[in-house]
Motif scaffolding. Structure first.
Motif, PDB file in Angstrom:
ATOM      1  N   ASP A   1      -0.117   3.173  -7.600  1.00 57.33           N
ATOM      2  CA  ASP A   1      -1.213   3.972  -7.058  1.00 57.33           C
ATOM      3  C   ASP A   1      -2.469   3.942  -7.930  1.00 57.33           C
ATOM      4  OD1 ASP A   1      -0.382   5.534  -9.130  1.00 57.33           O
ATOM      5  OD2 ASP A   1       0.293   7.224  -7.917  1.00 57.33           O
ATOM      6  N   GLN A   2      -2.392   3.293  -9.102  1.00 60.59           N
ATOM      7  CA  GLN A   2      -3.578   3.205  -9.967  1.00 60.59           C
ATOM      8  C   GLN A   2      -4.393   1.943  -9.692  1.00 60.59           C
ATOM      9  OE1 GLN A   2      -4.239   5.837 -12.193  1.00 60.59           O
ATOM     10  NE2 GLN A   2      -2.594   6.656 -10.925  1.00 60.59           N
TER      11      GLN A   2
ATOM     12  N   TYR B   1       4.305  -1.589  -5.879  1.00 61.48           N
ATOM     13  CA  TYR B   1       3.427  -0.502  -5.455  1.00 61.48           C
ATOM     14  C   TYR B   1       2.928   0.185  -6.712  1.00 61.48           C
ATOM     15  CZ  TYR B   1       1.955   4.109  -3.951  1.00 61.48           C
ATOM     16  OH  TYR B   1       1.236   5.258  -3.765  1.00 61.48           O
TER      17      TYR B   1
ATOM     18  N   LYS C   1       0.815  -1.228   0.000  1.00 62.76           N
ATOM     19  CA  LYS C   1       0.000   0.000   0.000  1.00 62.76           C
ATOM     20  C   LYS C   1       0.841   1.267   0.000  1.00 62.76           C
ATOM     21  CE  LYS C   1      -3.670  -2.487   2.400  1.00 62.76           C
ATOM     22  NZ  LYS C   1      -3.219  -3.502   3.358  1.00 62.76           N
ATOM     23  N   GLN C   2       2.113   1.159   0.427  1.00 61.43           N
ATOM     24  CA  GLN C   2       2.996   2.330   0.486  1.00 61.43           C
ATOM     25  C   GLN C   2       4.237   2.043  -0.347  1.00 61.43           C
ATOM     26  OE1 GLN C   2       2.052   4.981   2.256  1.00 61.43           O
ATOM     27  NE2 GLN C   2       0.305   3.996   3.294  1.00 61.43           N
ATOM     28  N   LYS C   3       4.731   3.060  -1.025  1.00 60.93           N
ATOM     29  CA  LYS C   3       5.919   2.900  -1.868  1.00 60.93           C
ATOM     30  C   LYS C   3       7.116   2.370  -1.074  1.00 60.93           C
ATOM     31  CE  LYS C   3       8.510   5.455  -5.374  1.00 60.93           C
ATOM     32  NZ  LYS C   3       8.631   6.712  -6.143  1.00 60.93           N
TER      33      LYS C   3
END
Lengths: 141, 141
Positions: free
Chosen positions: A129-130, A127, A80-82
């Protein structure tokens, strides 16, 4: 056929080694290291480890257990986080895996890396974000 | 690391052939046969197909794309009725797969068989009345 994969089974050459690798990564199982098969709880599909020779035998007597360097299959673990990409790669290395591709930008717009498990099976840690995920962290298409 | 497999990607040597195989088996995707990757919706982990050479390249330039007959990994599709095992094997054969192990009693008490997909990836089709499933058909451990 319903569109469902119930179990992914990795044929492993040293059961206890793989057992410790996956439990150290946080996969939970009721199996003991001295058992003959371990089913790991995951959100969605179950991951299992089983001796490679017995897995081949279960399919057919004609299946050779010689494996090349690349199985042709990858398993992806999206985070969920880079920053989690690198953290998971390091965790895998500390558990006995190998970082094959360090965390880096991916050509498709995300950020990712790869580690291999003790038998050389490749896991992508990614990761993006899309992508959308449900409450269990599974990808929503 | 959370105990989650987000995507299983099969490296395939003929994308359109594999696309048709999995869509004929009932796997749904928004991708077209002329795309470069297809993500199939499943309950839980997503199944993806992607060209084998590009998948190897994505991991590392050092990965050989030569594959042996056995990847060392099996995917299991568990069904709710014993009769469904044979029905799914026949469906896979009609879609271009091969029945490697016909439906039969398994040594662990269930009933199962195996088919291979066009690239030789093995799927176990299994029925076991001792397993519990959630509302999506995923195995509950």
């Amino acid at each position: 056929m319903e569109s469902r994969i119930t179990i992914i089974t990795l044929g492993v050459t040293d059961f206890q080694r793989s057992y410790h690798f996956y439990t150290e990564l946080g996969f939970k199982t009721d199996a003991k290291p001295t058992d003959h098969i371990a089913f790991f709880k995951t959100s969605g599909t179950v991951l299992a480890i089983y001796p490679l020779d017995k897995l081949a035998e279960d399919i057919s007597p004609d299946i050779s257990i010689e494996k090349s360097a690349f199985s042709g299959i990858t398993l992806a673990h999206n985070v969920k986080q880079k920053n989690d990409v690198n953290a998971v790669l390091i965790q895998a290395q500390e558990a006995g895996g190998r970082i094959v591709k360090p965390a880096q930008d991916a050509f498709w717009g995300g950020y990712h890396g790869y580690f291999s498990d003790p038998d050389g099976y490749f896991w992508e840690v990614a990761y993006f974000d899309q992508f959308k995920y449900d409450e269990n962290g599974n990808l929503v298409l």
